[in-house]
Write an enzyme that holds these catalytic residues in place. Structure first.
Site, PDB file in Angstrom:
ATOM      1  NE  ARG A  44     -64.965  44.697 -17.767  1.00 34.47           N
ATOM      2  CZ  ARG A  44     -65.188  45.915 -18.250  1.00 34.47           C
ATOM      3  NH1 ARG A  44     -65.992  46.070 -19.294  1.00 34.47           N
ATOM      4  NH2 ARG A  44     -64.609  46.985 -17.728  1.00 34.47           N
ATOM      5  CE  LYS A 134     -53.935  33.050 -20.546  1.00 34.32           C
ATOM      6  NZ  LYS A 134     -55.290  32.970 -21.101  1.00 34.32           N
ATOM      7  CE  LYS A 217     -55.419  27.944 -21.129  1.00 34.27           C
ATOM      8  NZ  LYS A 217     -56.244  28.757 -20.239  1.00 34.27           N
TER       9      LYS A 217
HETATM   10  P1  13P Z   1     -60.463  29.036 -24.281  1.00 32.08           P
HETATM   11  O1  13P Z   1     -60.663  27.810 -23.449  1.00 32.08           O
HETATM   12  O2  13P Z   1     -61.720  29.804 -24.533  1.00 32.08           O
HETATM   13  O3  13P Z   1     -59.650  28.766 -25.503  1.00 32.08           O
HETATM   14  O4  13P Z   1     -59.607  30.027 -23.381  1.00 32.08           O
HETATM   15  C1  13P Z   1     -58.529  29.555 -22.696  1.00 32.08           C
HETATM   16  C2  13P Z   1     -57.533  30.615 -22.542  1.00 32.08           C
HETATM   17  O5  13P Z   1     -57.195  30.975 -21.445  1.00 32.08           O
HETATM   18  C3  13P Z   1     -56.945  31.214 -23.752  1.00 32.08           C
HETATM   19  O6  13P Z   1     -55.806  31.939 -23.408  1.00 32.08           O
END
Ligand code: 13P
Length: 336
Positions: A44, A134, A217
């Site tokens: 990873r 996030k 987001k």
């Molecule tokens: P994806 O762009 O693969 O949807 O992932 C973004 C993300 O951080 C989801 O929490």
């Protein structure tokens, strides 16, 4: 507070976007299983370090969202991962929610957990070098969903999280993801996403979050992946712009879309069209996971020692998305 605005600017300036590399070990294992690579901490790290050291990081990637495992790992060059990211001119971020669990009161929906002990975890991540964070709320569309309960409780959690993050001098990414799973129409996605986002900002304001120091987001407005309705990329862009214009307060400096299961190309093309339409003050960029990594992961899985080849694939994708974040992408440039 201008300190937070500076972080937002650094992450999203000049078409830069965010690499979401914060997949949990479970999700990463699924991704690795899909391409036949054993999901060990070393592998990873190897894959992620390969991306983080790519040359286009400097021009395209303003922020990298990490998972708890990665932010504490040491690179092959013996520096800590947040230092490596800073050295590439980018900001390190960290996913701080602890996942979506069944919502009591509406058990077929999800509530994101992780508020208990968050203040102390944030202090630790800040010390490790995180500049932003996030938290993802997740919503399903069906006849009855998302329910008022799920819309309200996830917005409340996102707001409490954001207030704690700003208290610790980091920028919160507020991610309310309305999933594309299902047979719903784009109009339904528009209506539900609008309701979800409006509620989030209502709660953020109630919790005295400084909207100038936040990145939203969101998902793009799409028809469900099992819907018979097929809408054009132009319609996706128009609906997405209309939705955000009417639901996001103008103080918010930046919006960075998730890819949500779109193909790499779709995610780039839609972002480009959104930016062609963008007459708002919002920066509209990307915070992609799958749509930045899929091609690179597939390539890497064939020979995990081919660092250069993997970086070439990633560099191209990052470059295309950064052009799209400025409305400067085209099919011709894509295939050059
Ligand atoms: P994806 O762009 O693969 O949807 O992932 C973004 C993300 O951080 C989801 O929490």
């Amino acid at each position: 507070m201008s300190e937070l605005k500076n972080i937002v600017n650094k992450i999203l300036e000049n078409g830069k976007g965010i690499l979401a590399a914060d997949e949990s070990t479970g999700t990463m294992t699924k991704r690795f299983d899909g391409v036949g690579v054993p999901s060990t901490p070393e592998n990873r790290l190897l894959f992620r370090e390969t991306l983080f050291c790519s040359s286009e990081m400097k021009n395209c990637i303003g922020g990298v969202i990490l998972y708890d495992e990665t932010i504490k790992q040491t690179s092959s060059k013996k520096n800590k991962i947040p230092e490596l990211i800073e050295g590439m001119g980018s900001c390190a971020g960290i996913k701080v929610d602890t996942g979506a669990k069944s919502l009591a009161g509406s058990p077929n929906e999800k509530i994101t957990e992780g508020l208990d002990g968050l203040r102390d975890r944030l202090k630790e991540y800040f010390k490790l070098g995180a500049k932003f964070t996030k938290w993802r709320g997740v919503y399903n569309i069906s006849k009855d969903f998302p329910s008022k309960l799920s819309i309200h409780s996830n917005a409340h959690a996102l707001a409490r999280y954001s207030a704690l993050v700003q208290e610790c001098n980091m920028v919160p990414i507020v991610e309310p993801e309305v999933l594309m799973d299902g047979d719903h129409s784009a109009k339904e996605c528009f209506n539900k996403t609008s309701e979800v986002i409006k509620k989030c900002f209502e709660e953020l304001i109630l919790h005295k979050v400084d909207l100038k120091g936040v990145i939203l987001k969101p998902n793009m407005i799409l028809a469900g992946n099992k819907s018979k309705e097929k809408i054009s990329n132009e319609e996706v862009a128009k609906l997405t712009m209309d939705c955000l214009k009417s639901s996001v307060p103008s103080e918010v400096p930046g919006i960075a879309f998730l890819s949500g299961g779109q193909s790499e190309l779709e995610a780039t093309e839609n972002l480009n069209l959104i930016n062609k339409l963008n007459k708002t003050g919002f920066i509209m960029s990307y915070s992609y996971g799958r749509a930045l990594q899929q091609g690179a992961l597939k390539f890497w899985s064939k020979n995990i020692k081919d660092i250069e080849g993997t970086q070439k694939v990633f560099n191209h994708r990052a470059k295309m998305n950064t052009l799209a974040a400025q409305g400067k992408w085209s099919k011709e440039i894509e295939s050059r």
